[in-house]
Design an enzyme around this catalytic site. Structure first.
Site: not given
Length: 343
Positions: A116, A118, A162
């Site tokens: 996660g 990004s 995320d």
């Protein structure tokens, strides 16, 4: 508007313990999704540095990219996450009036890691800009805005878990419902169980980052056409999230391992390319050297895998994965979400 002190932000990366993929549309819109995840001691960092020349500068030290833009020049940036957050926050919370600054970032894992990274970076950028602009945003607002910037403004494929993991931190059972409604349920896990889980975790970088977009697009296509195999696997993943939560709350690591192995099998049925020969090889080596279970973190195709192992066998497992060409290490659980501070 100007700001005169450095502002920094960090957001934790996460391991998806169960339910990953059910946070994708249209599945969560039609059936409701559920994910169990836990944040770990790897972070996305962002620094916001004042400038006196009104230029906007984006720098990503970990990938060696730096871009500078003159006042009022179009922000045709290669660093699309930086641009997307800056433009949206300036538009929504500063009347579209640019502020000169340098935004400098690093992430403790490569893009395409499956941790996660990004989305954690986007959350850190949103929260840092919130501090710069004095925007009245809580954790839910930050996570939802980060989701909108990634998935809608920038059109990047992916789910929702995320952003919420990075904003809230800790061990969370997250429900994704119709009309973009999200409920984050922080789990009250005892210190003894947290210690046992943490001591039972091994993360391993496969040596190859991947783009998750193709796998996610294939999963989404299977949902839209109600492909039987895809849908059955998604329902299984959702059920596994609830079962994993129950096993975790009572500290039954062996039951968690059984669910994890079943989830890995179901996840591979959602799309081609979720697993690869290299990932299968690491999995087989891990299972032959003490691992109880394992699965890829994130959409699959590369990036990180993680394994459950009885703590007395963890060192042997790490050594065997390293000898096989992986990059294995323990992981420490964290219990705080994205933070900002002035310096």
């Amino acid at each position: 508007m100007t700001f005169t002190r450095k502002i920094r932000a960090r957001a934790p990366l996460r391991l998806g313990l169960a339910g990953g993929g059910t946070d994708l549309s249209p599945y969560c819109d039609d059936f409701g999704g559920a994910v169990l995840n836990a944040t770990i001691d790897r972070y996305a960092f962002a620094s916001f540095l004042p400038r006196d020349d009104d230029r906007v500068v984006f720098e990503a030290d970990d990938i060696g990219v730096s871009e500078a833009f003159e006042p009022n020049a179009p922000l045709h940036a290669e660093l699309v996450l930086h641009r997307g957050v800056y433009e949206r926050m300036i538009r929504d919370y500063n009347g579209g009036r640019r502020i000169g600054m340098t935004i400098k970032t690093t992430v403790d894992a490569p893009a395409g890691s499956g941790l996660g990274s990004s989305s954690a970076l986007v959350v850190a950028l949103v929260n840092g800009m919130r501090s710069v602009l004095g925007a009245p945003l809580g954790d839910y607002d930050i996570a939802h805005l980060a989701y909108e910037i990634e998935r809608i403004d920038l059109g990047l494929s992916g789910g929702r878990q995320d952003q919420y993991a990075a904003a809230f931190g800790g061990i969370n059972y997250i429900e994704f419902l119709q009309n973009d409604r999200v409920i984050v349920n922080p789990l009250r896990v005892s210190d003894a169980i947290c210690n046992e889980l943490e001591s039972s975790l091994v993360v391993c970088f496969s040596g190859r980052s991947r783009s998750s977009a193709a796998i996610i697009d294939q999963q989404t296509a299977g949902m839209k056409t109600a492909n039987h195999d895809t849908m059955a696997a998604m329902h299984k993943l959702k059920a596994d999230a609830a079962e994993m939560k129950r096993a975790l709350l009572v500290g039954d690591i062996d039951a968690m391992a059984e669910i994890l192995n079943a989830s890995w099998k179901a996840k591979k049925a959602t799309a081609q390319g979720v697993s690869t020969g290299a990932l299968d090889q690491l999995f087989d080596i891990a299972m032959a050297n003490g691992a109880l279970a394992g699965k890829v973190s994130g959409a699959g195709g590369g990036g990180f895998m993680f394994f459950l192992v009885h703590p007395e066998n963890r060192h042997r497992l790490i050594q065997s994965l390293d000898q096989a060409g992986g990059q294995a290490s323990p992981a420490k659980l964290t219990h705080r979400g994205c933070e900002t501070w002035r310096y």
